[in-house]
Design a protein around this motif. Structure first.
Motif, PDB file in Angstrom:
ATOM      1  N   ALA A 225       0.735  -1.256   0.046  1.00 24.94           N
ATOM      2  CA  ALA A 225       0.121   0.022  -0.046  1.00 24.94           C
ATOM      3  C   ALA A 225       0.934   1.250   0.079  1.00 24.94           C
ATOM      4  O   ALA A 225       0.606   2.252  -0.853  1.00 24.94           O
ATOM      5  CB  ALA A 225      -0.861   0.097   1.130  1.00 24.94           C
ATOM      6  N   ASP A 226       1.999   0.994   0.840  1.00 24.46           N
ATOM      7  CA  ASP A 226       2.819   2.314   0.824  1.00 24.46           C
ATOM      8  C   ASP A 226       3.690   2.497  -0.499  1.00 24.46           C
ATOM      9  O   ASP A 226       3.968   3.563  -0.860  1.00 24.46           O
ATOM     10  CB  ASP A 226       3.918   2.110   2.020  1.00 24.46           C
ATOM     11  CG  ASP A 226       4.749   3.233   2.394  1.00 24.46           C
ATOM     12  OD1 ASP A 226       4.448   4.368   2.412  1.00 24.46           O
ATOM     13  OD2 ASP A 226       5.836   3.031   2.110  1.00 24.46           O
ATOM     14  N   LEU A 227       4.162   1.398  -0.890  1.00 18.53           N
ATOM     15  CA  LEU A 227       4.797   1.517  -2.166  1.00 18.53           C
ATOM     16  C   LEU A 227       3.994   1.901  -3.484  1.00 18.53           C
ATOM     17  O   LEU A 227       4.691   2.539  -4.188  1.00 18.53           O
ATOM     18  CB  LEU A 227       5.259  -0.011  -2.546  1.00 18.53           C
ATOM     19  CG  LEU A 227       6.399  -0.233  -3.663  1.00 18.53           C
ATOM     20  CD1 LEU A 227       7.755   0.235  -3.371  1.00 18.53           C
ATOM     21  CD2 LEU A 227       6.527  -1.617  -4.093  1.00 18.53           C
ATOM     22  N   TYR A 228       2.868   1.496  -3.457  1.00 17.85           N
ATOM     23  CA  TYR A 228       1.878   2.111  -4.658  1.00 17.85           C
ATOM     24  C   TYR A 228       1.011   3.271  -4.336  1.00 17.85           C
ATOM     25  O   TYR A 228       0.328   3.647  -5.038  1.00 17.85           O
ATOM     26  CB  TYR A 228       1.116   0.954  -5.213  1.00 17.85           C
ATOM     27  CG  TYR A 228       1.810  -0.277  -5.796  1.00 17.85           C
ATOM     28  CD1 TYR A 228       2.358   0.020  -7.052  1.00 17.85           C
ATOM     29  CD2 TYR A 228       2.223  -1.422  -5.243  1.00 17.85           C
ATOM     30  CE1 TYR A 228       3.272  -1.104  -7.839  1.00 17.85           C
ATOM     31  CE2 TYR A 228       2.779  -2.506  -5.743  1.00 17.85           C
ATOM     32  CZ  TYR A 228       3.396  -2.325  -7.204  1.00 17.85           C
ATOM     33  OH  TYR A 228       4.039  -2.998  -7.775  1.00 17.85           O
ATOM     34  N   ASN A 229       1.284   3.617  -3.100  1.00 16.24           N
ATOM     35  CA  ASN A 229       0.587   4.953  -2.601  1.00 16.24           C
ATOM     36  C   ASN A 229      -0.987   4.911  -2.808  1.00 16.24           C
ATOM     37  O   ASN A 229      -1.639   5.542  -3.288  1.00 16.24           O
ATOM     38  CB  ASN A 229       1.107   6.145  -3.327  1.00 16.24           C
ATOM     39  CG  ASN A 229       0.612   7.605  -2.414  1.00 16.24           C
ATOM     40  OD1 ASN A 229       0.406   7.574  -1.495  1.00 16.24           O
ATOM     41  ND2 ASN A 229       0.426   8.402  -3.529  1.00 16.24           N
ATOM     42  N   ILE A 230      -1.416   3.608  -2.482  1.00 17.66           N
ATOM     43  CA  ILE A 230      -2.886   3.379  -2.294  1.00 17.66           C
ATOM     44  C   ILE A 230      -3.408   2.721  -1.040  1.00 17.66           C
ATOM     45  O   ILE A 230      -2.500   2.698  -0.073  1.00 17.66           O
ATOM     46  CB  ILE A 230      -3.316   2.151  -3.083  1.00 17.66           C
ATOM     47  CG1 ILE A 230      -2.456   0.958  -2.989  1.00 17.66           C
ATOM     48  CG2 ILE A 230      -2.902   2.711  -4.824  1.00 17.66           C
ATOM     49  CD1 ILE A 230      -2.972  -0.039  -4.050  1.00 17.66           C
ATOM     50  N   SER A 231      -4.578   2.678  -0.777  1.00 17.77           N
ATOM     51  CA  SER A 231      -4.993   2.294   0.758  1.00 17.77           C
ATOM     52  C   SER A 231      -5.008   0.888   0.878  1.00 17.77           C
ATOM     53  O   SER A 231      -4.885   0.128  -0.168  1.00 17.77           O
ATOM     54  CB  SER A 231      -6.572   2.802   0.869  1.00 17.77           C
ATOM     55  OG  SER A 231      -7.329   1.719  -0.076  1.00 17.77           O
ATOM     56  N   LEU A 232      -4.946   0.431   2.110  1.00 17.04           N
ATOM     57  CA  LEU A 232      -4.928  -1.060   2.356  1.00 17.04           C
ATOM     58  C   LEU A 232      -5.998  -1.857   1.925  1.00 17.04           C
ATOM     59  O   LEU A 232      -5.782  -2.623   1.186  1.00 17.04           O
ATOM     60  CB  LEU A 232      -4.832  -1.435   3.896  1.00 17.04           C
ATOM     61  CG  LEU A 232      -4.751  -2.702   4.371  1.00 17.04           C
ATOM     62  CD1 LEU A 232      -3.429  -3.339   3.746  1.00 17.04           C
ATOM     63  CD2 LEU A 232      -4.871  -2.580   6.040  1.00 17.04           C
TER      64      LEU A 232
END
Length: 249
Positions: A225-232
């Motif tokens: 989620a952090d790597l792709y800048n999206i939500s869990l």
């Protein structure tokens, strides 16, 4: 709902499997694909998949068992592919880390299982350790789809697998400090990935060195989620959709 597409949940490693399942559920990990590696673990995969509603099974002979397996083991696997809880042939593949002396035997075993997967139109879960060229050569001989377990290769290798209809299994290795995989993943889409733990092995940071469990899928999902800048929740939705493109679960 998160899914662990590759774990080895056996009584030899866990004193209380009920508690393992419970801890996973508390971390929103509610589906599991338990992977066999030899005839004994195939029997246990079948037993546990019947006991736990949310546990599915993969039956296969791992390359490290190439010297001890019997042809009857493959017959047993084939006979149990009709079981609705068996969703893949795995963990199968090639492993040249310890020795290449039995390379021909490994390839023969691998291709026998790929042929079975093609005949029964069932996915495969592929183990590759220092054998990428031969893995690709064997896969090109068959029309199969599945998961490249514990993917940790180059962008070019990833693209080869993806063109063949595979998804890439991402586990705790991606969280390791010196792992270069995250740079490869930045150039790929999360649509190409599924989550796995390889429990009881490869616990993610900050639990590295401890016995791994399916509950730790959440740590890997948070990392992506952090790597792709999206939500869990987006990781959850997308990876489960990816799983549905491979497995009938």
């Amino acid at each position: 709902m998160l899914t662990d597409t590759h774990c080895h949940i056996f009584k030899s490693d866990y004193e209380n499997i009920d508690e393992v399942i419970k801890r996973a559920k508390e971390n929103n990990v509610t589906r599991f694909i338990n992977n066999a590696t030899n005839l004994n673990s195939c029997h246990e995969v079948l037993e546990l998949s019947q006991k736990y509603r949310t546990m599915y099974g993969a039956l296969g002979i791992h390359p490290e068992d190439v010297e001890s397996y019997q042809e009857s083991d493959l017959k047993f696997i084939e006979a149990n592919l009709v079981n609705p809880k068996v969703v893949a042939i795995g963990e199968i593949g090639l492993d040249y880390y310890y020795t290449k002396d039995n390379k021909a035997k490994q390839i023969e075993l691998f291709e026998k299982q790929l042929a079975m997967a093609q005949e029964y139109e069932i996915p495969v879960i592929i183990h590759n350790r220092e054998a990428t060229g031969d893995i690709l050569n064997s896969l090109k001989k068959f029309k199969v789809k599945g998961i490249i377990h514990c993917f940790n290769g180059s962008l070019e290798t990833a693209q080869e697998y993806l063109k063949m209809g595979f998804k890439l299994g991402i586990n705790g290795v991606v969280t390791f400090k010196n792992c270069k995989l995250k740079e490869v993943l930045k150039q790929l889409s999360i649509n190409d990935l599924v989550l796995e733990t390889d429990s009881p092995y490869l616990a993610p940071v900050p639990l590295r060195g401890e016995k791994n469990e399916p509950k730790n899928i959440k740590i890997i999902a948070e990392f992506l989620a952090d790597l792709y800048n999206i939500s869990l929740s987006q990781v959850e939705i997308i990876t489960n959709r990816n799983i549905g493109q491979i497995f009938d679960i």
